[in-house]
Design a protein around this motif. Structure first.
Motif, PDB file in Angstrom:
ATOM      1  N   ALA A   1      59.208  37.354  14.854  1.00 26.69           N
ATOM      2  CA  ALA A   1      59.554  37.440  16.267  1.00 26.69           C
ATOM      3  C   ALA A   1      59.355  36.132  17.018  1.00 26.69           C
ATOM      4  O   ALA A   1      59.942  35.922  18.067  1.00 26.69           O
ATOM      5  CB  ALA A   1      58.719  38.538  16.922  1.00 26.69           C
ATOM      6  N   TRP A   2      58.528  35.238  16.496  1.00 28.92           N
ATOM      7  CA  TRP A   2      58.250  33.981  17.189  1.00 28.92           C
ATOM      8  C   TRP A   2      59.219  32.909  16.727  1.00 28.92           C
ATOM      9  O   TRP A   2      59.759  32.957  15.636  1.00 28.92           O
ATOM     10  CB  TRP A   2      56.799  33.543  16.983  1.00 28.92           C
ATOM     11  N   ARG A   3      59.411  31.909  17.581  1.00 24.14           N
ATOM     12  CA  ARG A   3      60.392  30.861  17.301  1.00 24.14           C
ATOM     13  C   ARG A   3      59.972  29.932  16.178  1.00 24.14           C
ATOM     14  O   ARG A   3      60.801  29.381  15.482  1.00 24.14           O
ATOM     15  CB  ARG A   3      60.648  30.046  18.552  1.00 24.14           C
TER      16      ARG A   3
ATOM     17  N   ALA B   1      57.131  39.809  24.469  1.00 22.75           N
ATOM     18  CA  ALA B   1      58.482  39.464  24.009  1.00 22.75           C
ATOM     19  C   ALA B   1      58.579  39.636  22.498  1.00 22.75           C
ATOM     20  O   ALA B   1      59.578  40.153  21.988  1.00 22.75           O
ATOM     21  CB  ALA B   1      58.831  38.031  24.420  1.00 22.75           C
ATOM     22  N   TRP B   2      57.548  39.204  21.787  1.00 22.87           N
ATOM     23  CA  TRP B   2      57.547  39.377  20.325  1.00 22.87           C
ATOM     24  C   TRP B   2      57.646  40.859  19.972  1.00 22.87           C
ATOM     25  O   TRP B   2      58.381  41.248  19.078  1.00 22.87           O
ATOM     26  CB  TRP B   2      56.270  38.813  19.714  1.00 22.87           C
ATOM     27  N   LYS B   3      56.869  41.660  20.694  1.00 22.22           N
ATOM     28  CA  LYS B   3      56.855  43.107  20.424  1.00 22.22           C
ATOM     29  C   LYS B   3      58.237  43.717  20.643  1.00 22.22           C
ATOM     30  O   LYS B   3      58.657  44.591  19.882  1.00 22.22           O
ATOM     31  CB  LYS B   3      55.846  43.793  21.333  1.00 22.22           C
TER      32      LYS B   3
ATOM     33  N   VAL C   1      47.639  41.078  15.966  1.00 21.56           N
ATOM     34  CA  VAL C   1      48.234  40.477  17.153  1.00 21.56           C
ATOM     35  C   VAL C   1      48.239  41.500  18.287  1.00 21.56           C
ATOM     36  O   VAL C   1      47.850  41.203  19.421  1.00 21.56           O
ATOM     37  CB  VAL C   1      49.666  39.969  16.866  1.00 21.56           C
ATOM     38  N   ASP C   2      48.643  42.712  17.963  1.00 22.69           N
ATOM     39  CA  ASP C   2      48.697  43.786  18.941  1.00 22.69           C
ATOM     40  C   ASP C   2      47.308  44.093  19.514  1.00 22.69           C
ATOM     41  O   ASP C   2      47.134  44.189  20.731  1.00 22.69           O
ATOM     42  CB  ASP C   2      49.283  45.028  18.260  1.00 22.69           C
ATOM     43  N   CYS C   3      46.321  44.223  18.654  1.00 24.85           N
ATOM     44  CA  CYS C   3      44.953  44.520  19.099  1.00 24.85           C
ATOM     45  C   CYS C   3      44.385  43.371  19.930  1.00 24.85           C
ATOM     46  O   CYS C   3      43.740  43.607  20.958  1.00 24.85           O
ATOM     47  CB  CYS C   3      44.046  44.811  17.907  1.00 24.85           C
TER      48      CYS C   3
END
Length: 188
Positions: free
Chosen positions: A13-15, A44-46, A57-59
């Protein structure tokens, strides 16, 4: 003469590496404004990555969101306890659930196996089943869990590139993308 196949590329999801590093630094910097920018990037990634988003990352984002709300002074202590509580319960449940097999294993044992302090599991138990704890304890739990995530996940993502510089930038990017896919299965 066999034809050599190129390794499959992983879509993330990241550039790229720079964005990943910027978000990690932003999340852990302690400046609410920069943390909010990093949280916006994680959102944005999510939206791009959905259920494939690494649990760590979510936590991390949920716990940092609690700290940003706390520093804003906009929530009452009871609301902060609930906010921290939800993030802490979710962290313990998500991290330990991956270690659960067909047989139910006590959370305290699972926490020991992944090096989560037992008192964090006890805090989760109080938040879920008992009287709500003090805000100070929730804040301390958040700090301990964020430190655990930094050591067990974020630092490991950087680990391969801290020791020596890669000569080939594309190779470095592939390595970061592969490492960033790491979720709690790899923490085992």
């Amino acid at each position: 003469a066999r034809r050599r196949l190129k390794p499959l590329r992983t879509v993330v999801a990241w550039r790229g590496r720079a964005e990943w590093d910027q978000v990690m630094v932003g999340l852990y910097c302690g400046d609410s404004r920069l943390q909010q920018d990093a949280l916006d990037r994680v959102s944005a990634w999510k939206s791009r990555y959905g259920p494939k988003m690494p649990l760590a990352v979510d936590c991390t984002a949920e716990l940092i969101r609690c700290k940003v709300l706390d520093s804003s002074g906009k929530l009452k202590s009871h609301e902060l306890i609930l906010s921290y509580g939800l993030a802490l319960v979710r962290f313990v449940n998500l991290i330990t659930e991956r270690k659960q097999k067909m047989v139910s294993i006590p959370l305290r044992q699972l926490a020991r196996e992944v090096d989560i302090p037992i008192w964090v599991v006890d805090l989760r138990h109080e938040l879920t089943h008992g009287k709500l704890p003090r805000l100070a304890l929730c804040r301390k739990g958040c700090d301990v869990v964020l430190d655990w995530l930094r050591k067990m996940y974020w630092s490991r993502q950087l680990g391969n590139n801290l020791c020596e510089e890669s000569e080939d930038e594309e190779e470095e990017q592939e390595e970061v993308e592969a490492n960033a896919e790491l979720d709690s299965d790899a923490w085992e």
